[in-house]
Structures are given as C-alpha cells and as structure tokens.
Design an enzyme around this catalytic site. Structure first.
Site: not given
Ligand code: FCB
Length: 486
Positions: A93, A182, A309, A311, A386
C-alpha cells in the site's frame, strides 16, 4: 467506535495465542506514504505540497526535519521493490503524490512524475505483489491550499479530476484504490489543532474540511468506477477511534467524540446521511450550509471494502471542572482543537504499556473495532490498512557481522494485533487483509525522523535498509500463514 472495555469478551484473551492460521485469500502486506518516504521533493517537475511548506515552517516539525530526502525511495525504487519481494509481501500500500502528477493540483499530467508510479506499479506486478494505491495521504498541492485548500469546495472537484487521471492511466493495473487516508487527520489536525499541514486552527474550517473531504471521496469513487477495470476494488481508509467511556458521564463524552471522529465520516459515506446529533452539537460553530442538496448522495458510493487504520484506544468522560484538566489526545491541540464543539470531553491517561509515541498498546481495541464495524455494516468487507508501532530501536552487530535490530517489542505488538484480527474473523468479520505500518522507518509527520515505525531500519546518514527482526518474523508469517512467537 462505541466499544466499552468492560463488556468485551476479548479481554479474557491475552492475544499471544500461537498457531492461528490465516487462509489463502488473506492479503499480507505493508504500507507507506509518498511524503514520508519518497524524498526527491523537487525532482522531475514535482510541485510543492502543503507538507513541504509546513515542514519548512520553523517550529512545526521536530528538529526542523523535512521530507526533502526522506528514505529517497524515489531514487531507490528498484532496491525497495526487491526488498518487498524478499520479504514475501503479497501487497504493498503506497500513496501517490498529487503534486508529482499535477504540480499545481490541476491541469495536464506531469509525465515524468507519472512514469515513477508506472514503474512502481509495474515493478510490483512483476514481483507478484498487489498494488494498493492511496490517492491522498495528506500532501495537498500547495497551489490548491492557496485557493482555500479543503475549506474550498473546488478542491473536492479538483481531487475528482486527479482521481480520474490516475484511473485512466493505472486503472488496468491497480488491484485496490483508496481515495483518502484518514480524512480525520486532514480535517481536524490540518485545520483544527494545527498540528498537521496546513496548520490552520479554526473550528469552522475544520468542519468545512470534513465535508469537502467526504465529498472528494464520493466524487473520486464515481470517477474511478467509470474508468478502472471491473475487478479493481475501491475503498477509503479511516482511522476509526476506539473510545472507552469512563464513569457516569462516559456515554455522553463517547457520543460526542464518536460523532466527530467516526460517524461524521462513516455515516455519509456508508449511509448517505450526516448524524443529526453532531450537526446539533456543532450548531453554535457552523450551520453546515456548505452541505449542498444532493451532496450526501454523492458521498455515499458503493465501496468494495473499508480500510481501517488502528493503533491505540482512548478513555473519555465529561470534564467535571475540578482539578487539573487532562488532555491526552496526543495531538497537541492548543491553541486550536482537534475536537470542535467537544471541549467538555476529557481524554484520560490510558494504562500502559505504551509505544514510543506514548500510545497505549491495546489489541482488544482492534478486535472490538472490527467487530463493531462489522455488526453495523455486515456486508462490508474490511481491511486493516495500517497497524504498527514505533519503538526506540537499537542497531547491533548480528551473528553474521551485519547490522541487526532485535525489535522484540514491535514483533510482540504485531503478533498481538494479528491475533486480535484473527479473533475478529472468528467472530464473523470479513477481514480481507492487513497492511503493516510501515515497510520502513520514515518521516513521521510532526515528529520528523524521531519515531521509527519501520519493520525495515533506515539509516538516515547512508540510507541503507536493514530488515529488523520484526520483518523477518513477518516474512515467516506470510510464508507459513501461521502465527508464531518471534
Ligand atoms: C497514521 C498515518 C501514517 C503514520 C501512522 C503512524 O495516522 O496514516 O502516515 O503516520 O499514523
């Protein structure tokens, strides 16, 4: 999303399970973004982007770092492609720098810029790696920012023209298209808190940018559909936030920030409506008159998957007005805010452990998030576009005398998050793949080169690449399709 830590059955699971098997269709890959790795900031006709301007503005980026050279990927393309092949990546990506293609964001294609992406895509295909292209990972051509940037409706139309150009040129070769990366960051950090380019700090502008980014997404999907191969997939990537409500006021805090961070993007894109409660909460800031008739229908285009994504997580409540105010949203909001109209929400410190970013490590958040999106949109395939972690790596001399990085913590982080994703799949989530952030250490936006997310080490003096132990671990996972400890 609206998940609560206490209710989650996932918590009893420690996410270090071994022997989990990933099916043959699950796509293992890795992700990067143009400004973070390419360098060559003024080569071959590339125009300046807002990140060139921002990073060269004193005080905006740690240590005055810029993406001028970054990993010099632009000049080391073949070496990097070979590295991806050696690791066994099934997908890559990357993002396309709009200002390499159209130096001022409009007008004819800059052929040398386009040639770079043609070489990249052809090089991936020749090595059996699926190209996943993101059209916009935050590097808006500066000329468009000068005309208003994402506060201007015209930017959405310029983006649609750029999407069509890319679709016409690469639409027969790219497996997956991601319109925006995002948009939360583009709108709220770019125009609200000012922590990201273009560094504006204005609530009205931030909310205006949200809508124009949504519109840009919808218009771009339409343009792409008209020109790309029928089997190419089209998606968007959102950094959906996982909020854990704290105490009695937690649910109200959660409603507000979930509205701003998640529902303002998900609902127009997937349902064709804006959340009424968020429009009401922010009525004192703007009347939202920039939403024109028919816009929500344009924004709501069929998608082949949703990129997520992930985290870490957040813990929220309404501030009780007492004691010192905690604001741990990690994005330095003063003097602007990344949370327009939600100033009463307090972000509480999270229990550790933490990564080098100060972000808490919470794999259950990924499982919860995937399951909650799936429950709400059961027919929508998902992809982790991600996930990864920054740690302060140490370079040592390996057994063979070559440099090595024994990044045990990063491997453990990835292991736990792959296990969480697997667990979500067992609970029915149609998860198509996983792109580890990041293939290599790179320019981490406001943190410059101080934070290393790569599974491959980049020595910024020599630009030498060294696969870390996490890369070797990942390579084995891809080859065996079975999750094992490091
Ligand atoms: C995400 C960005 C990506 C990278 C990671 C750490 O928000 O999309 O470019 O900075 O965070």
């Amino acid at each position: 999303m609206t998940t609560s830590s206490t209710a989650s059955p996932a918590l009893s699971f420690d996410y270090r399970d071994e022997g989990l098997v990933f099916g043959p269709d699950f796509v293992f890959g890795s992700a990067t973004a143009s400004y973070q790795i390419e360098g060559a900031f003024n080569a071959d006709g590339r125009g300046p982007s807002i990140w060139d301007t921002f990073s060269k503005t004193p005080g905006k980026v740690w240590n005055g770092d810029t993406g001028d050279v970054a990993c010099d990927h632009y000049h080391r393309l073949e070496e990097d492609l070979d590295l991806m092949q050696k690791l066994g990546l099934e997908a890559y990506r990357f993002s396309i720098s709009w200002s390499r293609i159209q130096p001022t964001g409009r007008g004819p294609v800059n052929e040398t810029g386009m040639a770079f992406y043609e070489r990249l895509v052809d090089g991936l295909i020749a090595r059996g790696i699926k190209p996943l292209a993101t059209l916009y990972h935050w590097d808006l051509p500066q000329a468009l920012e000068d005309e208003g940037g994402w506060t201007s409706r015209d930017t959405a139309y310029a983006f649609a023209d750029y999407a069509r150009l890319m679709g016409e040129r690469l639409g027969n070769r790219i497996a997956g298209w991601i319109t925006l990366n995002e948009p939360w960051c583009s709108a709220y950090l770019g125009y609200g808190s000012g922590a990201h380019a273009p560094g504006r700090t204005n609530d009205v502008e931030a909310l205006t940018a949200v809508h124009h980014l949504n519109l840009a997404h919808g218009l771009a999907v339409k343009e792409l559909r008209a020109v790309v191969s029928a089997d190419a997939e089209i998606a968007v990537t959102l950094n959906l936030h996982v909020f854990r409500p704290e105490g009695e006021t937690g649910p109200e805090a959660l409603r507000r920030v979930d509205g701003l961070a998640n529902r303002l993007f998900l609902e127009p894109m997937l349902n064709g409506t804006y959340p009424a409660d968020v429009l009401a909460d922010t009525a004192g800031i703007t009347a939202w008159s920039f939403i024109h008739d028919g816009d929500t229908q344009l924004i709501c285009q069929p998608l082949d998957f949703l990129g997520i994504n992930y985290y870490s997580t957040n813990r929220v409540r309404i501030w009780d007005g007492k004691g010192e105010r905690t604001n741990a949203d990690g994005h330095k909001p003063a003097p602007g805010t990344a949370w327009p109209g939600a100033g009463m929400v307090e972000f509480l410190p999270q229990p550790g452990p933490y990564t080098e970013m100060g972000w808490n490590i919470d794999p259950a958040g990924l499982e919860d998030l995937l399951v909650s999106v799936h429950e709400r949109w059961p027919d929508l395939p998902l992809m982790v576009t991600e996930n990864g972690a920054a740690f302060a790596d140490e370079v040592v001399t390996g057994a063979d005398g070559a440099p090595a990085v024994h990044d045990v913590e990063r491997t453990d982080y990835l292991h736990r998050h792959f296990a969480a994703a697997h667990r979500a799949m067992q609970r029915g989530v149609d998860l198509r793949g996983y792109q580890v952030w990041s293939l290599m250490d790179n320019f981490e936006w406001g943190y410059g080169y101080s934070k290393r997310f790569g599974i491959v080490r980049v020595d910024y003096d020599t630009l030498e690449r060294t696969p870390k132990d996490s890369a070797l671990w990942y390579s084995r996972l891809i080859a065996e399709r079975v999750l094992r400890a490091g």
